[in-house]
Design an enzyme around this catalytic site. Structure first.
Site, PDB file in Angstrom:
ATOM      1  N   ARG A  77      84.775  37.732  66.085  1.00  0.00           N
ATOM      2  CA  ARG A  77      85.405  38.767  66.912  1.00  0.00           C
ATOM      3  C   ARG A  77      84.347  39.721  67.468  1.00  0.00           C
ATOM      4  NH1 ARG A  77      88.151  42.478  62.172  1.00  0.00           N
ATOM      5  NH2 ARG A  77      86.547  42.123  60.638  1.00  0.00           N
ATOM      6  N   LYS A 108      82.486  44.804  68.643  1.00  0.00           N
ATOM      7  CA  LYS A 108      83.267  44.267  67.522  1.00  0.00           C
ATOM      8  C   LYS A 108      84.742  44.491  67.824  1.00  0.00           C
ATOM      9  CE  LYS A 108      83.845  44.368  62.498  1.00  0.00           C
ATOM     10  NZ  LYS A 108      83.337  44.935  61.239  1.00  0.00           N
ATOM     11  N   ASP A 152      76.517  36.379  54.394  1.00  0.00           N
ATOM     12  CA  ASP A 152      76.714  36.550  55.839  1.00  0.00           C
ATOM     13  C   ASP A 152      76.790  38.013  56.229  1.00  0.00           C
ATOM     14  OD1 ASP A 152      79.299  35.898  54.354  1.00  0.00           O
ATOM     15  OD2 ASP A 152      80.103  36.840  56.151  1.00  0.00           O
ATOM     16  N   ASN A 153      76.833  38.915  55.251  1.00  0.00           N
ATOM     17  CA  ASN A 153      76.876  40.346  55.532  1.00  0.00           C
ATOM     18  C   ASN A 153      75.577  41.049  55.165  1.00  0.00           C
ATOM     19  OD1 ASN A 153      79.553  40.225  56.414  1.00  0.00           O
ATOM     20  ND2 ASN A 153      80.370  40.544  54.364  1.00  0.00           N
TER      21      ASN A 153
END
Length: 544
Positions: free
Chosen positions: A129, A149, A296-297
Site C-alpha cells: 500500500r 503510504k 521486513d520492518n
C-alpha cells in the site's frame, strides 16, 4: 535589485497567490533506482508473485471524495523538502501529497521484499500500500526518498485494499516526528491527507468490521531498503540482483566502505549489526516498543520505520506488549533486543551466498558481538538518564536496582526519570516525596527506595566538579516530559480525528516537537499527569 524569492512560496512577485508553481518546483528522480536494478517485466497492477527484480512500476490510486490536509510537518517541508510551509494552503497540495498528482521526474515504484514475520519466513511481502515517488536532493545535499503510504493496491497487496485508515495514519504521522525530536533515528512524515473514501477494517480481528476513512501519509527516509529486501533475493537464488542491491546500498549509504574492498559485505554487516543494537538501545531508553519487529520492518540503515501497533511503555513492565495481535509476547519490550539479534542473524544468512568460504565463518563472529554492543549502549544511555558521569564499578547495579523498584511498584517509566531530574538531590532525603511528582511518589512506596536513594546520592557525590544544578540540567535534556502515550493518541486525538476534528493532532504535533521542555498547553491537557484509568483498556492491533 534583489533576486525574486517567490519560487518556494505561494505568492508571486506581484503579491498574488499562485496556484501550484511552488509545488511544481519540487523535482524528484526515480532514474537512479530504475537504472540500478531490473524492473518487474509485467507492467500491470494486479496481485501476483514477482520475480528477478527489486521494483515494480505502479501508479498511486488517488483517494476518492473531498480531501483534507489534516496535518503537516513544517520542519519536514522546510528543512527537508525546501518548501515554504505555506504551500499546504494551496489547492493542489492535497493532490500532490496523496498521489493524485505526480511531481516532475517521479516514476512511482513499489518495492519487492520478503521477511520473517513472528519468527517464520513469510515469503513475498513488498509495498502492498505504498508508492516510492522518487528521490529528492535538498539544498544541503541530503538525499531523501519520498513514499506515500495508503496510496492504493500494488502487485504486493496480497488480500489487502492498499489503503490506510485515519487512526493508523495519525499514529504514524505523530510518532515518526516525535521520535525525531526525541533523538531516535527514524523516518519522517511530511503530511497527513484524509478523505471521505470508505475503508472497511476488522480492527481487532474479531469479526467486527466497521467503516473507516482512508488517509495517506507522505513519509521520508534516506532509504526504504530493509533486511527483507535482501532476504527475498537470497531465498530466490537471484544472486546477481542481490549483489547489485548490496553494492547500491553500500555505495549510496555507507561511504566509508570501498566497493573495491574484498571484505565489503562483511564490513557492511558489521556496521548494520552495530547500528541495529544502538537503535534498539535508544528505543529502550525512551520506553518505545515497536510492536512488529519483523525483518521486513527493520531498515538496513538502522532507522525506525513502519510504525504500526507501537506503544510507549507507561508503568514500567518488561512484559509490556503494544500489539494486541501478539498473543505470545514475541515483541514485548523486553524481547526487542533479542528480536534485533534474530533479525541481523537473518541478514547474515542472506549475505552468505555472496561470501567466500573463508568469509562465511566471520558472520558468526560478527554476530556474537551484538549482545555486548547492545548492553554497552543501553548502560551508556541509562547512566545519562540518571545524570551519571564517567564509569564506576556499580553503575550497572544501580540502574538494574532502580528498574526492579520501578517494576515492583509499577512506577511510570518516563516520569520517574523526569522527576528525578526535576527534584534537587537533597529533597530525595526528605521523609516524603512531593505528591505532584506522582511517579516518584509511587516509587517511594517500595521498602527499598531509601536504600537505592542512598546509593544514588553517594554515586553523585563522587562526581568531582559536578553540581546538582548541572546534573538536573543534563537529566532534563535526555529525559522527556512528554511522549506519545496511547491515551493521548488513540483515546483522545484519534477519537476527535475520526469526527473530522484534527485540532488535538496538531496540538500533539507541536508539543512533541519540544518533548524536553515544559509547555503550558501540554500541562493544561494533562500530558505529563498521571494517565487516566481508562487508558489501561486501550488496545492497538496490526490492522490499519
Amino acid at each position: 535589485m534583489m533576486p525574486c524569492r517567490c519560487r518556494r512560496s505561494n505568492f508571486s512577485c506581484s503579491g498574488k497567490k499562485t496556484d501550484s508553481f511552488a509545488l511544481d518546483s519540487l523535482r524528484l528522480s526515480s532514474k537512479k533506482l530504475i537504472d540500478a536494478f531490473p524492473l518487474d517485466d509485467v507492467n500491470a497492477n494486479f496481485v501476483r508473485t514477482v520475480n528477478h527484480c527489486v521494483f515494480s512500476v505502479t501508479q498511486p490510486t488517488p483517494l476518492k471524495g473531498p480531501l483534507k490536509v489534516a496535518a503537516v510537518s513544517k520542519a519536514a517541508l522546510e528543512e527537508i523538502l525546501d518548501l515554504n510551509s505555506s504551500v499546504s494552503q494551496l489547492d493542489d497540495f492535497a493532490h500532490y501529497f496523496s498521489g493524485g498528482k505526480l511531481w516532475p521526474g517521479s516514476v512511482p515504484l513499489a518495492h519487492r521484499y520478503g521477511g520473517h514475520q513472528f519468527g517464520f519466513w513469510a515469503g513475498q511481502l513488498g509495498d502492498g500500500r505504498a508508492n516510492l515517488l522518487g528521490e529528492y536532493t535538498n539544498k544541503n545535499g541530503e538525499k531523501w526518498e519520498l513514499q506515500l503510504k495508503g496510496s492504493g493496491k500494488t502487485p504486493y497487496s496480497r488480500a489487502g485494499d492498499g489503503r490506510a485508515v485515519v487512526r493508523s495514519s495519525v499514529r504514524e504521522f505523530l510518532c515518526s516526528e516525535a521520535m525525531h525530536y526525541l533523538g531516535v533515528p527514524t523516518s519522517r512524515a511530511a503530511s497527513l491527507i484524509v478523505s471521505k473514501e470508505p475503508v472497511w477494517r476488522d480492527q481487532f480481528y474479531n469479526g467486527n468490521v466497521r467503516k473507516e476513512r482512508g488517509a495517506v501519509v507522505l513519509r521520508l527516509a534516506p532509504s526504504w531498503f530493509r533486511i527483507g529486501s535482501l532476504e527475498i533475493l537470497a531465498r530466490a537464488g537471484e544472486l546477481d540482483v542481490l549483489q547489485k542491491l548490496l553494492n547500491y546500498v553500500i555505495e549510496e549509504h555507507f561511504p566509508t566502505i570501498k566497493l573495491s574492498d574484498p571484505d565489503k559485505y562483511l564490513v557492511f554487516y558489521s556496521k548494520v549489526v552495530n547500528e541495529t543494537a544502538h537503535l534498539i538501545a535508544q528505543w529502550m531508553s525512551v520506553g518505545f516498543a515497536h510492536g512488529v519487529c519483523n525483518t521486513d520492518n527493520f531498515s538496513l540503515l538502522s532507522i525506525t520505520i513502519d510504525y504500526g501497533p507501537f506503544g510507549f511503555m507507561e508503568s514500567y513492565d518488561p512484559n509490556f506488549i503494544p500489539n494486541s495481535s501478539d498473543d505470545e509476547g514475541r515483541y514485548s519490550i523486553r524481547n526487542q533486543a533479542n528480536s534485533g539479534l534474530f533479525n541481523v542473524e537473518k541478514l547474515g544468512e542472506a549475505l552468505r551466498p555472496v561470501l567466500s568460504s573463508k568469509q562465511q565463518p566471520l558472520i558468526e563472529r560478527i554476530l556474537k558481538e551484538y549482545p555486548a554492543i547492545y548492553q554497552s549502549r543501553f548502560h551508556e544511555l541509562f547512566k545519562a538518564k540518571l545524570g551519571l558521569l564517567g564509569n564506576q564499578e556499580k553503575d550497572d547495579y544501580l540502574i538494574a536496582y532502580l528498574l526492579k523498584l520501578m517494576e515492583d511498584t509499577g512506577a511510570d517509566f518516563t516520569m520517574t526519570f523526569r522527576h528525578l531530574g526535576e527534584l534537587p538531590a537533597r529533597r530525595l532525603l526528605e521523609p516524603a516525596v512531593p505528591q505532584d511528582m506522582w511517579a516518584l511518589w509511587d516509587l517511594a512506596t517500595h521498602e527499598s527506595f531509601s536504600n537505592w536513594v542512598s546509593m544514588y546520592l553517594l554515586r553523585l557525590k563522587r562526581q568531582e566538579g559536578d553540581s546538582d544544578e548541572e546534573r538536573q540540567s543534563r537529566m532534563k535534556r535526555v529525559n522527556p516530559r512528554y511522549i506519545l502515550r496511547n491515551w493521548m493518541a488513540e483515546g483522545s486525538a484519534i477519537t476527535k480525528a475520526e469526527k473530522d476534528d484534527f485540532s488535538e493532532v496538531q496540538l500533539l504535533q507541536q508539543v512533541l516537537q519540544h518533548p524536553f521542555q515544559e509547555q503550558e498547553a501540554a500541562e493544561g491537557m494533562g500530558y505529563a499527569a498521571r494517565p487516566p484509568g481508562w487508558a489501561q483498556s486501550l488496545k492497538v492491533s496490526c490492522s490499519s
